[in-house]
Every structure is written in structure tokens, then in C-alpha cells.
Write a protein that holds these residues in place. Structure first.
Motif, short mmCIF file in Angstrom:
data_model
loop_
_atom_site.label_atom_id
_atom_site.label_comp_id
_atom_site.label_asym_id
_atom_site.label_seq_id
_atom_site.Cartn_x
_atom_site.Cartn_y
_atom_site.Cartn_z
N GLU A 469 12.68 -2.75 -0.95
CA GLU A 469 11.71 -1.43 -0.84
C GLU A 469 10.48 -1.67 -0.86
N LYS A 470 9.92 -2.79 -1.70
CA LYS A 470 8.48 -3.23 -1.70
C LYS A 470 8.26 -3.83 -0.41
N GLN A 471 8.71 -4.52 0.18
CA GLN A 471 8.65 -5.12 1.37
C GLN A 471 8.50 -4.14 2.40
N GLU A 472 9.44 -3.14 2.66
CA GLU A 472 9.36 -2.06 3.53
C GLU A 472 7.92 -1.20 3.44
N LYS A 473 7.64 -0.95 2.30
CA LYS A 473 6.65 0.18 1.91
C LYS A 473 5.43 -0.71 2.09
N THR A 474 5.42 -1.92 1.93
CA THR A 474 4.10 -2.73 2.05
C THR A 474 3.79 -2.65 3.63
N LEU A 478 0.44 -0.96 5.53
CA LEU A 478 -0.27 -1.84 6.39
C LEU A 478 -0.44 -1.43 7.81
N SER A 479 0.68 -0.81 8.16
CA SER A 479 0.69 -0.37 9.71
C SER A 479 -0.01 1.08 9.90
N PHE A 480 0.13 1.92 8.64
CA PHE A 480 -0.80 3.15 8.81
C PHE A 480 -2.23 2.77 8.60
N ILE A 481 -2.63 1.77 7.77
CA ILE A 481 -3.94 1.31 7.57
C ILE A 481 -4.38 0.86 8.92
N LYS A 482 -3.84 -0.05 9.56
CA LYS A 482 -4.18 -0.58 10.81
C LYS A 482 -4.28 0.55 11.94
N ASN A 483 -3.58 1.61 11.90
CA ASN A 483 -3.81 2.65 13.04
C ASN A 483 -4.67 3.80 12.67
N LEU A 484 -4.97 3.95 11.24
CA LEU A 484 -5.66 5.04 11.09
C LEU A 484 -7.26 4.97 11.45
N SER A 485 -7.76 5.83 12.26
CA SER A 485 -9.14 6.11 12.57
C SER A 485 -9.69 6.89 11.63
N VAL A 486 -10.94 6.52 11.09
CA VAL A 486 -11.68 7.54 10.15
C VAL A 486 -12.94 7.92 10.61
N SER A 487 -13.66 9.07 10.35
CA SER A 487 -14.78 9.40 10.93
C SER A 487 -15.94 8.68 10.10
N GLU A 535 3.40 11.23 -0.22
CA GLU A 535 4.72 11.18 0.69
C GLU A 535 5.69 10.04 0.66
N HIS A 536 5.08 8.83 0.60
CA HIS A 536 5.99 7.83 0.73
C HIS A 536 6.30 7.15 -0.91
N LYS A 537 5.81 7.81 -1.68
CA LYS A 537 5.88 7.17 -3.07
C LYS A 537 5.43 5.77 -3.25
N ASN A 539 3.80 2.83 -4.88
CA ASN A 539 3.21 2.37 -6.01
C ASN A 539 2.08 1.43 -6.10
N ASN A 540 1.38 1.11 -7.29
CA ASN A 540 0.18 0.29 -7.27
C ASN A 540 0.81 -1.24 -6.81
N GLU A 541 1.90 -1.59 -7.21
CA GLU A 541 2.36 -2.96 -6.65
C GLU A 541 2.39 -3.13 -5.10
N VAL A 542 2.78 -2.13 -4.43
CA VAL A 542 2.60 -2.02 -3.02
C VAL A 542 1.33 -1.98 -2.47
N ILE A 543 0.45 -1.26 -3.10
CA ILE A 543 -1.02 -1.21 -2.76
C ILE A 543 -1.45 -2.53 -2.89
N GLU A 544 -1.40 -3.04 -4.15
CA GLU A 544 -1.87 -4.61 -4.38
C GLU A 544 -1.44 -5.60 -3.28
N GLN A 545 -0.34 -5.39 -3.04
CA GLN A 545 0.23 -6.41 -1.67
C GLN A 545 -0.70 -6.22 -0.47
N ALA A 546 -0.74 -4.87 -0.08
CA ALA A 546 -1.52 -4.45 1.08
C ALA A 546 -2.65 -4.87 1.09
N GLU A 547 -3.59 -4.78 -0.07
CA GLU A 547 -4.74 -5.07 -0.11
C GLU A 547 -5.06 -6.49 -0.07
#
Length: 625
Positions: A469-474, A478-487, A535-537, A539-547
């Protein structure tokens, strides 16, 4: 004579940190296991400081937990303070450390072991090993009982012919108040094993009520403490106990020097090697004579005890010198001793006599783990115990050994260093010993190792599901951040608040998030990102991995490539009992070292001291490469 009719799969000799992890691993893998220890009340005793983890050691505890060991769980259940060390540095250096309640720690370990299927206990001293030619078949106890087994793991700690020194006084013992173990060394030497002597020491324990903490600096735990185990069965601390910091001074040093002629370290009674990175106070003031003060950490031993550990004041000086000198430390003016510090000498066996599965080369099915291999520290011992327990269970079931590579775990680095390089002083793990420390972080030990533990049968399905679950959510984040355009309207207020250059057009969030001055929390104000996290619940552990991946992707990929190159050499095997004396192109030193170590691969051969790159080239030619 034997009252034991069972022929055990595995006997574990010694109930310290190595023995406890070995017994748990062996039994949890289905092997009928017997743990023999001198005193069942002292299982997993914290003989020295009441703490687990620290620089590199915290990574090892996380790895033990990811592999299904108990050290992380026990530490969490008994912790009184938690700190993440080196947080100001990169994540490869972050190292968790916890103070534990000493009495609760041993009690919790025993309770966990008693709840472990396939595990029996017996209180006695093992004073002999039973052999059949070059194979171990059991042990002999001080009562004269012979207990048979298919494999034996020796985890004798500091007990093998242990000698305790306090000033001019010397007496046998493996720990204060406990007798030494005799007979095992003699049996092993008779079988052709090399052995040596090492020493370690411990500081005084004092009455915390007699200390003046107003003269010290408080050292509280983290305001948002984490924990060691990846399992949800343990929770972070809600309350903590503080440690305190004080210092020695020139007067303390002067008084200590007066006792040097009565110190076993300086008058020649102790000639064995002590731990370089955890020296005694007399060692420190001798080696660093120009230094005017040394740190003293005052550590509580539990929630409900006044006993206090004086970290940094390890000594074997006479009691009267200890007593006078410590009173000159600020806060210790009216100190009352619970017990004095002492040094202990004990037998060890150079670990170059082992295979990578911790089985001895001379005797089949005999395994060593812990201080018998020349290491120091609870964490290093526990890691070896876990690996010895796994491999003993695999061996009796005629399965391939379980070996971790240097690129897979600090545990792999630890064992490879011992087997390949040996040690002439107590070995302690550091992050600098690992070539791939960006890969071997404390936060990703579960991602690295739990799949392996699950395949062995050590990790539960619950643990495996959490990792997946941790691997999948990470990966999703990451995929979302790579594809998200911000103004620029969304991002510029964040950049301006940090006095950073703003953007003048929309761009991918990952490009901005990789800036070192920014943290993930800075972007939580972006609605689309916050909505995705909710939406994807996540947690901080997954956020830390992504960061960590976003900020250190280049370093991580570089280390992965280097590890792949190393693993290609790991895959070039050297036949067992290869005759190096026939390879005349090798240097004399290389032939000698290679013949002694008997490396299993070209990669291991390249790490042996005295084996040059040209020697490796010669070997590659001989191996058809």
C-alpha cells in the motif's frame, strides 16, 4: 547424560540481543528451537546504556523490524524518549534513536519470546560443544546434560572467559553480578579456531535524586516523535522523559589522571583492544589531552526508577577515584552511586572464520552471532542474531542461505565487513561504512526488505500488505506531482514567502518542488494537491517517501547504477576451495589473503585488504571474464 529427548532443529546459546533475535527468527520460521541462557530473568538485558538506535544503528533496527525481527517493536513498547538524529542533514543521515525503560525492555522481550511458537527455554550454562567430526551435534551444560541439535548458534556476548576490572581488582564475570562462561572457547580452539581478546566498559549508575539538574542542560525528545516499527501495533510516544547534558572539566581530568597508575588500562593488566568510538573517560583525557571538557549525558533508566546512566563516563578506575572525580562534574556534587563503572575482557573469534550466512567454515551447522564476532552494540548484535537464526533454520531444512548484499541493507554491509575484512577492535556501524547510504535510508527499510522477509515466512501478510500500500500510494503521488501543472498565481505567493525567484508562467509542480529551499508542506496550500492527498488517504510516511525521491532523485539513480555495477561482479562466482597458490600472476599478499578468506565472488575478493585492482583483473581472466 541427557534429560532432553528432543533433538532440536536449532539451539541458541545465550539470551542477549543476538540470542533473542536468533531464537525468535528460527522459531518463527518453523524450526524447533531451544534458547539456553544462564538466567532467564536477564533475557535481552540492556547491559550498557538504556537506548536503541543512533547513527547507522537506527537504520539497522528499522531493517530488523522490516525483516520480521522484534527489536523495533520492543523498543517502541518500552520507549521513554524518541529522537530523530541528524535531521539537519540529508535523509541518508537521518537516524532514529530511543531511550528505553531498561526493566520493561527485558520483560517485553521475554513476553514476546514466550508467545513465540516452536520455542523452548532452559536455564543453565553451556560449557561444552558436541561434535561429530566437522559437524556440530549439540551442547553440554554445567549440569552435565547433553542436548542434541541439528544446528547451534553461539551468542555468548561478553561472557566467554569474561574478566571484570575495577582498579586493582579483577574477578571473573560476564556482566556485573553474573558469572563468566567457560569451556566453549577451549572446545573451539581444539577444533582449530583462532581466537582473541577484546574489552569494553560501562559507566557508573547513580541515584537520580542526588543530582542537581538545574546545573545541566535539558535534552528533551522530539516534539512530534516517530517510532521504530512499521507495524501499527505500536504507537508514537505521547509523553517523554528528558535526558540532561553536562561536562567534565580540567579538575575532573586532573583527578582522573592521578589514578592512571592504578588503572588496568594503563598499568598493563588489560592488553586487549577496546572500542575506538566509545572510549573510556580515561582514554578520552589521555588521547585528547588538550581538550578542556567532554560531554556527559545523564540518561534516566526508566519511567519509575531513579537509577540513572552516566553516558560518557565509562571507566575502570578504582572506586575512590571514580567517586572523587565525578563529584567535580556540575550537578554531581552530592551524587550517590548505585554501582561503579568497570571494564570487561572477553574472548572473541575473528569473523573471517565465517561464511556470509554466519556459519563457521570449520564446523558445519555451527553459527556465531554478536560480540563473539568482534562487534559492539545491541543493534549490531541483534542484526547478526536475526540473520543467524534465519540461516540456521534454512540450513536444517536444506534450503539456500539468506544473504543480504551491501547495496540492500546496512545488515549486509555489517556482515560483509566482518567476513571479508575481519576486525581487530570492537566493530561499530557508521553511515560512512555504507557505499550506498542514500539507498539504505531508515525510512525505506520496509520497501527494501519486507518482500524478502515475506518470502521467508517471517513477515506477516498484514506487514506485506502495508508495504504494498505504501509503495502504491508513493508511486501515485509522485505521478500526480510529475503531471500537475500549477499557475504562477498558485505558486508565487509560496515562493515570495521564502524570498525565492518567482515564475512567470505555469509549470509542472515537480520542477518547483525539487528546489532545496522548499518543503512538501509549503505546497499543501495548492487545492488540487491537497484534494488528491485527502481522496487517496495519503499519510505522512508516503509524503516523506515522495519528497525524498523528488529532492534526491539524481543521487538515488546514481547509487542504483553503481550498485548494479557492483552486483555484476557479485554474479561472478569463485569456486569453493579455489587454489590461489597456482595463480602465479597474483601478488604474494593477495594469494595469502584470498586463501584465508576464500571469497565467494569477485566483488567480495575486491574488498579484501591487500588485494589490488590488478589482482582482480587476473582473477577475472581465470574466471573466463
Amino acid at each position: 547424560m541427557s534429560l532432553f529427548t528432543t533433538i532440536y532443529d536449532v539451539i541458541v546459546v545465550g539470551g542477549g540481543h543476538a540470542g533473542s533475535e536468533a531464537a525468535a527468527a528460527s522459531a518463527n520460521m518453523g524450526a524447533q528451537t531451544l534458547l539456553i541462557t544462564m538466567n532467564l530473568q536477564n533475557i535481552a538485558q540492556m547491559s550498557c546504556n538504556p537506548a536503541m538506535g543512533g547513527i547507522a544503528k537506527g537504520q539497522i533496527v528499522r531493517e530488523i523490524d522490516a525483516l520480521g525481527g522484534y527489536s523495533g517493536i520492543v523498543t517502541d513498547k518500552t520507549a521513554i524518549q524518541f529522537k530523530m538524529l541528524n535531521k539537519s542533514k540529508g535523509p541518508a543521515m537521518w537516524s532514529p534513536r530511543a531511550q528505553s525503560d531498561r526493566m520493561q525492555f527485558a520483560e517485553t522481550w521475554r513476553n514476546l519470546l514466550e508467545q513465540t511458537p516452536n520455542l523452548d527455554f532452559y536455564q543453565d550454562s553451556v560449557n561444552g560443544l558436541l561434535f561429530e567430526k566437522n559437524k556440530i551435534i549439540g551442547v553440554k551444560t554445567s549440569l552435565g546434560l547433553e542436548i542434541k541439535a541439528k544446528a547451534v548458534i553461539v551468542t555468548a556476548g561478553t561472557f566467554l572467559n569474561g574478566l571484570i576490572h575495577i582498579g586493582e581488582k579483577t574477578f571473573g564475570g560476564g556482566r556485573a553480578g553474573e558469572r563468566a562462561s567457560t569451556g566453549i572457547t577451549e572446545d573451539l580452539v581444539a577444533k582449530g579456531f583462532e581466537h582473541g581478546r577484546m574489552k569494553t566498559g560501562t559507566p557508573p549508575r547513580v541515584d537520580g535524586r542526588s543530582l542537581d539538574y538545574s546545573k545541566m542542560t535539558e535534552q528533551p525528545g522530539d516534539s512530534n516523535p516517530e517510532k521504530f516499527s512499521y507495524l501499527p501495533i505500536t504507537q508514537p510516544l505521547e509523553k517523554q522523559r528528558s535526558c540532561y547534558l553536562t561536562y567534565t572539566n580540567n579538575e575532573v581530568h586532573r583527578l582522573l589522571r592521578e589514578g592512571f597508575d592504578r588503572s588496568p588500562m594503563f598499568n598493563g593488566r588489560i592488553q586487549s583492544t577496546g572500542p575506538r568510538y566509545c572510549p573510556s573517560i580515561e582514554d578520552k583525557i589521555d588521547r585528547f589531552a588538550t581538550k578542556e571538557r567532554h560531554q556527559i549525558f545523564v540518561e534516566p533508566e526508566g519511567w519509575n526508577t531513579v537509577e540513572t546512566y552516566v553516558n560518557g563516563f565509562s571507566t575502570s578506575l578504582p572506586e575512590d577515584i571514580q567517586d572523587k572525580a565525578i563529584r567535580l562534574i556540575p550537578g554531581f556534587e552530592n551524587v550517590k552511586f548505585f554501582r561503579y563503572g568497570y571494564a570487561i575482557e572477553y574472548d572473541y573469534f575473528p569473523p573471517t572464520q565465517l561464511k556470509h550466512n554466519l556459519e563457521t567454515k570449520l564446523i558445519n551447522n555451527l553459527f556465531f552471532a554478536g560480540q563473539i564476532n568482534g562487534t559492539t552494540g545491541y543493534e549490531e548484535a541483534a542484526a547478526q542474531g536475526l540473520m543467524a537464526g534465519i540461516n540456521a533454520a534454512l540450513k536444517v531444512n536444506e534450503k539456500d542461505p539468506f544473504i543480504l548484499k551491501r547495496s540492500e541493507a546496512y545488515i549486509g554491509v555489517l556482515i560483509d565487513d566482518l567476513i571479508t575484512k575481519g576486525t581487530e577492535e570492537p566493530y561499530r556501524m557508521f553511515t560512512s561504512r555504507a557505499e550506498y547510504r542514500t539507498l539504505l535510508r531508515q525510512d525505506n527499510a520496509d520497501l527494501r526488505l519486507t518482500k524478502k522477509a515475506f518470502a521467508l515466512g517471517l513477515a506477516s501478510k498484514e506487514r506485506m500488505d502495508l508495504v504494498l500500500e505504501k509503495q502504491e500510494k508513493t508511486e501515485k503521488l509522485l505521478s500526480f506531482i510529475k503531471n500537475l501543472s500549477v499557475s504562477k498565481e498558485e505558486v508565487n505567493p509560496i515562493l515570495e514567502a521564502k524570498n525565492l525567484a518567482t515564475i512567470n508562467q505555469s509549470m509542472k509542480l515537480i520542477k518547483i518542488a525539487s528546489r532545496p529551499q522548499l518543503a512538501f508542506i509549503d505546497f499543501r496550500a495548492i487545492d488540487k494537491l491537497e484534494q488528491f492527498i485527502s481522496e487517496h488517504k495519503i499519510n505522512n510516511e508516503v509524503i516523506e517517501q515522495a519528497e525524498i525521491y523528488i529532492k534526491y532523485a539524481g543521487y538515488i539513480e546514481k547509487e542504483k547504477n553503481n550498485a548494479d555495477k557492483l552486483n555484476r561482479l557479485e554474479n561472478v562466482p569463485i569456486p569453493s576451495n579455489f587454489n590461489y597458490s597456482k595463480v602465479k600472476s597474483l601478488s604474494y599478499e593477495a594469494r595469502e589473503k584470498l586463501s584465508k578468506i576464500q571469497p565467494v565472488s569477485i566483488s567480495q575478493a575486491s574488498r579484501i585488504s591487500g588485494v589490488s585492482p590488478s589482482d582482480i583483473s587476473v582473477l577475472l581472466v581465470y574466471m573466463g571474464r
